[in-house]
Design a protein around this motif. Structure first.
Motif, short mmCIF file in Angstrom:
data_model
loop_
_atom_site.label_atom_id
_atom_site.label_comp_id
_atom_site.label_asym_id
_atom_site.label_seq_id
_atom_site.Cartn_x
_atom_site.Cartn_y
_atom_site.Cartn_z
N ILE A 17 -40.86 11.86 3.99
CA ILE A 17 -39.78 12.14 3.20
C ILE A 17 -39.51 10.99 2.16
N ARG A 18 -39.53 11.46 0.94
CA ARG A 18 -39.33 10.64 -0.21
C ARG A 18 -38.17 10.96 -0.84
N ALA A 19 -37.13 10.04 -1.20
CA ALA A 19 -36.05 10.43 -2.47
C ALA A 19 -35.24 9.29 -2.81
N GLU A 38 -33.53 6.17 -5.44
CA GLU A 38 -33.89 4.74 -5.71
C GLU A 38 -32.60 3.73 -5.40
N ALA A 39 -31.55 4.42 -5.48
CA ALA A 39 -30.37 3.41 -5.06
C ALA A 39 -29.38 4.15 -4.38
N PRO A 40 -28.50 3.18 -3.40
CA PRO A 40 -27.52 3.69 -2.55
C PRO A 40 -26.33 4.27 -3.19
N ASN A 41 -26.01 4.19 -4.41
CA ASN A 41 -24.89 4.88 -4.91
C ASN A 41 -25.26 5.99 -5.86
N VAL A 42 -26.47 6.46 -5.91
CA VAL A 42 -26.96 7.61 -6.65
C VAL A 42 -27.45 8.68 -5.76
N ILE A 43 -26.81 9.93 -6.26
CA ILE A 43 -27.43 11.21 -5.46
C ILE A 43 -28.47 11.45 -6.39
N PRO A 44 -29.80 11.63 -5.73
CA PRO A 44 -30.96 11.63 -6.84
C PRO A 44 -30.99 13.27 -6.87
N ASP A 45 -31.94 13.74 -7.83
CA ASP A 45 -32.18 15.01 -8.32
C ASP A 45 -33.00 15.82 -7.04
N THR A 46 -34.03 15.02 -6.68
CA THR A 46 -35.00 15.86 -5.75
C THR A 46 -35.45 14.86 -4.54
N ALA A 47 -35.79 15.42 -3.31
CA ALA A 47 -36.16 15.03 -2.36
C ALA A 47 -37.71 15.64 -2.12
N ARG A 48 -38.65 15.14 -1.34
CA ARG A 48 -39.82 15.53 -1.02
C ARG A 48 -40.23 15.36 0.34
N ILE A 49 -40.73 16.41 1.11
CA ILE A 49 -41.07 16.37 2.50
C ILE A 49 -42.44 16.67 2.50
N GLY A 50 -43.17 15.85 3.52
CA GLY A 50 -44.61 16.35 3.80
C GLY A 50 -44.44 16.59 5.24
N GLY A 66 -22.37 17.03 -7.42
CA GLY A 66 -23.97 17.20 -7.05
C GLY A 66 -24.30 18.13 -6.16
N VAL A 67 -25.64 18.21 -5.86
CA VAL A 67 -26.01 18.92 -4.88
C VAL A 67 -27.05 17.77 -3.95
N ASP A 68 -26.80 17.41 -3.00
CA ASP A 68 -27.40 16.28 -2.41
C ASP A 68 -28.92 16.51 -1.76
N PRO A 69 -30.00 16.19 -2.47
CA PRO A 69 -31.36 16.95 -1.82
C PRO A 69 -31.74 15.84 -0.49
N VAL A 70 -31.23 14.63 -0.37
CA VAL A 70 -31.34 13.94 0.84
C VAL A 70 -30.68 14.47 1.92
N LEU A 71 -29.53 14.78 1.71
CA LEU A 71 -28.83 15.80 3.21
C LEU A 71 -29.45 16.89 3.31
N VAL A 72 -30.02 17.59 2.41
CA VAL A 72 -30.95 18.62 2.57
C VAL A 72 -31.99 18.73 3.29
N ALA A 73 -32.86 17.73 3.07
CA ALA A 73 -33.98 17.30 3.51
C ALA A 73 -33.89 16.85 4.77
N ALA A 74 -32.81 16.12 5.10
CA ALA A 74 -32.44 15.96 6.62
C ALA A 74 -32.22 16.92 7.53
#
Ligand SMILES: [Zn+2]
Ligand SMILES: [Zn+2]
Length: 385
Positions: free
Chosen positions: A234-236, A238-250, A199-207
């Motif tokens: 920051i929104r990204a 749904e579950a701790p054991n899933v790398i999501p597709d996207t993250a959104r920052i405002g 995967g490519v982790d958008p949560v880590l990228v958003a951080a």
């Protein structure tokens, strides 16, 4: 000899109450602009509509000369009023909470006074009742594009502020801020948390993006400029054991000048795009660019200050700090020398602790006469200068 004049103060209060009770949102100022048209016509003037919900009128003096403009704004805000005033908003969820009701009523008062003084000034006064100040891109920009300033040499604007009733504050130079910001959607690649290599982790990228954005104010602009870059959302996932597709920052951004705005905007863009690229993600932006800063012309600001002193007395007028808010009067001030001043509508000592845009924002109506008096004097003094 400076002309003497009477201000129709009780009419101005009535008009303000009528407008206050019938607020309309940006670009929808139909009844308000009709009201303005009707009043101006009743003063023997010939108003025009440069756009569907804005009004301008030219008051011609006795002979040729320059043209000075005065500006008011017509629109209200999407707020539920909580003032408890007898003339409170009759429209659910819409309220005049920025004083634009007062601005419109005062400029009508100024129209009436000036229409009786045409034998005492050379040149002309153009009154601009603009639509849609509260909602970018804003009515002022549209009116400039329509050419309403083509025959104008200078412009004044008056805005209600939380300061002592009937006082005026003026500033030379930068008088407001630029405010805006963006949402960025960071697109990574979703995966099971047990197989992060797929995967490519958008949560880590958003951080990482959040940390890097916080270097702009400390590293890219001067430390005394008091700019702000705030990642407020920051929104990204749904579950701790899933790398999501996207993250959104405002992100919200505020700068004290247009140059800093360009720097902050371009650094933020680079940081988001290049941080994403470093991790194999991509970003898409939705920008909300704010209004530019209002820059008061030194000479015209001095005329404004002196006119306010003449109208109200020395103790009512001061050189002020400007505002950390923004106003689309900035677009007028980019075209011609301008002066934007603040008129006190009362403070906590008057039982009015609430700032503009608050559901309990209100003004002391004595301020209205001071506003009219100042507007008339600013126009007369500019034309005589
Ligand atoms: Zn406002
Ligand atoms: Zn306003």
């Amino acid at each position: 000899m400076a002309p003497q004049f009477e201000v129709p103060a009780s009419d101005v209060i009535d008009w303000r109450r009528h407008i206050h009770a019938h607020p309309e949102l940006s670009y929808k100022e139909h009844a308000t602009s009709d009201f303005v048209m009707e009043k101006l016509t009743s003063f023997g003037l010939s108003p025009e509509r440069p756009t569907e919900t804005s009004v301008t009128v030219l008051i011609q003096g006795r002979g040729p000369g320059r043209t000075v403009a005065l500006r008011a704004d017509l629109d209200a805000l999407p707020l539920q009023e909580e003032t408890g005033d007898s003339f409170a908003s009759t429209v659910d969820g819409v309220m005049h909470a920025c004083g634009h009701d007062a601005h419109t009523a005062m400029l009508l008062g100024t129209a009436r006074v000036l229409s009786g003084l045409t034998d005492s000034f050379d040149g002309a006064v153009k009154l601009i009742f603009q639509h849609a100040e509260e909602t970018p891109p804003g009515g002022a920009k549209e009116l400039v594009a329509q050419g309403v300033l083509e025959d104008v040499d200078a412009i004044f604007g008056v805005h209600m502020a939380n300061q002592a009733t009937g006082t005026i504050s003026v500033r030379k130079g930068v008088t407001s801020t630029v405010a805006g910001g963006f949402f960025a959607t960071i697109k990574g690649q979703g995966s099971h948390a047990s197989m992060p290599q797929n995967g490519v982790d958008p949560v880590l990228v958003a951080a990482q993006v959040t940390v890097a954005l916080n270097t702009i104010v400390s590293r890219s602009v001067a430390p005394d400029h008091m700019n702000v870059v705030n990642v407020g959302m920051i929104r990204a996932g749904e579950a701790p054991n899933v790398i999501p597709d996207t993250a959104r920052i405002g992100v919200s951004m505020r700068t004290v000048g247009d140059e800093d705005w360009e720097v902050v905007r371009s650094r933020a863009t680079d940081i988001v795009e290049n941080t994403c690229a470093a991790y194999g993600a991509t970003a898409t932006f939705e920008w909300a660019d704010g209004y530019p800063v209002i820059v008061n012309d030194d000479h015209v600001a001095q005329i404004g200050y002196d006119a306010a002193v003449q109208a109200l007395g020395e103790d009512k007028v001061s050189w002020g700090p400007g505002t950390s808010a923004s106003d689309d009067f900035a677009y007028f001030a980019r075209e011609v020398p301008a002066c934007f001043v603040f008129l006190g509508g009362g403070t906590a000592e008057d039982g009015l602790p609430y700032m503009n845009h608050h559901p309990k924002f209100d003004i002391k109506e004595e301020a209205l006469e001071a506003g009219v008096r100042t507007e008339v004097q600013m126009a007369l003094n500019y034309l005589a200068s």
